[in-house]
Scaffold this motif. Sequence first.
Motif, mmCIF file in Angstrom:
data_model
loop_
_atom_site.group_PDB
_atom_site.id
_atom_site.type_symbol
_atom_site.label_atom_id
_atom_site.label_comp_id
_atom_site.label_asym_id
_atom_site.label_seq_id
_atom_site.Cartn_x
_atom_site.Cartn_y
_atom_site.Cartn_z
ATOM 1 N N GLU A 162 -5.381 -11.844 15.407
ATOM 2 C CA GLU A 162 -6.376 -10.917 14.994
ATOM 3 C C GLU A 162 -5.416 -9.656 14.028
ATOM 4 O O GLU A 162 -5.731 -9.303 13.178
ATOM 5 N N LEU A 163 -4.142 -9.544 14.666
ATOM 6 C CA LEU A 163 -3.601 -8.531 13.885
ATOM 7 C C LEU A 163 -3.053 -9.030 12.728
ATOM 8 O O LEU A 163 -2.994 -8.125 11.440
ATOM 9 N N GLU A 164 -2.550 -10.286 12.571
ATOM 10 C CA GLU A 164 -2.011 -10.785 11.226
ATOM 11 C C GLU A 164 -3.331 -10.778 10.321
ATOM 12 O O GLU A 164 -2.960 -10.696 8.984
ATOM 13 N N ALA A 165 -4.517 -10.771 10.398
ATOM 14 C CA ALA A 165 -5.589 -10.894 9.580
ATOM 15 C C ALA A 165 -5.698 -9.808 8.810
ATOM 16 O O ALA A 165 -6.148 -9.912 7.535
ATOM 17 N N GLY A 166 -5.025 -8.781 9.056
ATOM 18 C CA GLY A 166 -5.119 -7.384 8.333
ATOM 19 C C GLY A 166 -3.969 -7.425 7.414
ATOM 20 O O GLY A 166 -3.679 -6.341 6.775
ATOM 21 N N TRP A 167 -2.930 -8.185 7.198
ATOM 22 C CA TRP A 167 -1.820 -8.212 6.377
ATOM 23 C C TRP A 167 -2.082 -7.821 5.008
ATOM 24 O O TRP A 167 -1.347 -7.034 4.404
ATOM 25 N N ALA A 168 -2.858 -8.453 4.233
ATOM 26 C CA ALA A 168 -3.090 -8.191 3.147
ATOM 27 C C ALA A 168 -3.153 -6.997 2.449
ATOM 28 O O ALA A 168 -2.755 -6.633 1.469
ATOM 29 N N ALA A 169 -4.234 -6.532 3.207
ATOM 30 C CA ALA A 169 -4.625 -4.926 2.559
ATOM 31 C C ALA A 169 -3.321 -3.925 2.932
ATOM 32 O O ALA A 169 -2.944 -3.068 1.972
ATOM 33 N N GLY A 170 -2.768 -4.353 4.090
ATOM 34 C CA GLY A 170 -1.717 -3.440 4.389
ATOM 35 C C GLY A 170 -0.514 -3.700 3.429
ATOM 36 O O GLY A 170 0.474 -2.641 3.124
ATOM 37 N N ALA A 171 -0.261 -4.888 2.899
ATOM 38 C CA ALA A 171 1.082 -5.052 1.919
ATOM 39 C C ALA A 171 0.682 -4.788 0.426
ATOM 40 O O ALA A 171 1.755 -4.914 -0.387
ATOM 41 N N ALA A 172 -0.408 -4.249 0.048
ATOM 42 C CA ALA A 172 -0.983 -4.265 -1.249
ATOM 43 C C ALA A 172 -0.040 -3.173 -1.967
ATOM 44 O O ALA A 172 0.227 -1.979 -1.257
ATOM 45 N N GLY A 173 0.272 -3.246 -3.238
ATOM 46 C CA GLY A 173 0.883 -2.109 -3.805
ATOM 47 C C GLY A 173 1.491 -2.722 -5.298
ATOM 48 O O GLY A 173 0.936 -3.851 -5.693
ATOM 49 N N ASP A 174 2.147 -1.840 -5.939
ATOM 50 C CA ASP A 174 2.370 -2.011 -7.362
ATOM 51 C C ASP A 174 3.985 -2.034 -7.747
ATOM 52 O O ASP A 174 4.322 -1.841 -8.833
ATOM 53 N N THR A 175 4.636 -2.446 -6.529
ATOM 54 C CA THR A 175 6.073 -2.759 -6.832
ATOM 55 C C THR A 175 6.690 -4.057 -6.973
ATOM 56 O O THR A 175 6.041 -4.859 -6.426
ATOM 57 N N LEU A 176 7.362 -4.350 -7.963
ATOM 58 C CA LEU A 176 7.616 -5.918 -8.042
ATOM 59 C C LEU A 176 8.555 -6.013 -6.836
ATOM 60 O O LEU A 176 9.875 -5.760 -6.946
#
Length: 330
Positions: A201-215
Motif C-alpha cells: 500500500e505504501l509503495e503505491a504512492g511512489w510516483a506522485a512522491g517522486a515527481a519533479g523536473d530534475t534530470l
Amino acid sequence: MSEEPEAADLANRPPQAVGVRAPWAAVPAGLRAAVEERLGAPVVAADTQSGGFSPGVAARLLLADGRRAFVKAVSEAQNPESPGIHRSEARNAAGLPAAVPAPRLLACFDRDGWVVLLFEDVEGRAPVLPWRPAELSRVLAAVGDLAALLTPSPVDVPPVAEKQAEAFRGWRTIAADHAAGRDDLAGLDPWAAQHLGELAELEAGWAAGAAGDTLAHSDLRADNLLVTADGRVVVVDWPWACRAARWYDLLLMLPSVRMQGGPPPQRLFDTHEVAAGADPGAVTAVLAAFTGFLLGHARRPAPPGLPTLRPFQAAQGRAALDWLRTRTGG
C-alpha cells in the motif's frame, strides 16, 4: 604470513558491482575495424573495466597515435535487453550539456546485432570501498551540484513515473504472487513478510512522491562514479535518466553507500541540501518502492549474462529495508 587474514578481509569486503565482461577481442573484427575508422587510428591496447553488470565490452582503448577512448559494446546474444539500454544511454549522453561532469559521447552505431558506443576516456578511478569519509563528502557534494545544474532538466527524457512504472511494483508483485500461491515468501525478511500488505500500500504512492523536473541519473552508485586526480567527480552510465524530484538520485544512492561501508542513510539524507523541504511521506513512499524493486528482483532468476546482479540487489535491498524500517518506526 598466514592466509587467514586475507580470507577474512575478502569475506568482509563490501559487495562489489562487478559483472562478467566480454573482452575487446570478443567484438567481431568488422566492428573493431569500424571503431578504429571512427576514432581515426588503430587500437593497440584494450583494458577491460570490470565495474558494472553489463555482459558486454567495457574497455579503455589506447590508439596508435597515443590518444585514448572508451568503448562499450553489446549484442542481443549476450543479453536481449542490453542493446536497448545502450541505445538509451547514447541518446541521453548525447543530450547532456557540456557543463555536466560526464564523458562526452564520440560516436555510436548499430551493426550485425551489436550496439557500439564510443566515449572520451576519463583518467580516474572508482571511489575507494569501504567508503572513506572525505571521498564520500566529495561525492555527496557532487550530487548537490548535479541537482542544481540539471534543474530544470536540459534533456528530453521520460518522467520517472513512466520510466519506472513496471519496475517499482515489487511489494505489490510479491503480495499478489503470495496470494496466488506462487511465492511462499521463503527467504524474505520476517519484518517485510509480516508487513507485506502495508508495504504494498505504501509503495503505491511512489510516483506522485517522486515527481519533479530534475534530470536524474537514477543509478548513482560507486561503480558509476569516477574520481579524478584533481578532485572532480565524473558520472558515467546514463541509460536510466528521467525527470524526477531533486532528491531522487540521493535517495537511490544511499542504500548502496550503506551497503558498502558508509554511514546510515537517514543521517546523510536529512542533512543534504537536495533533501531540504522534501515531503516526508513522499520520501518514504519512494524508498518503499525502491526497496521493493531491489528485494523483489533479488528473488528472481539471474538475467542472461548477469550472474552477479541478484546478490548485489539483495544486499542493497537489505540496506534499503533497514532504512525503511527506521522511517516507518518498524
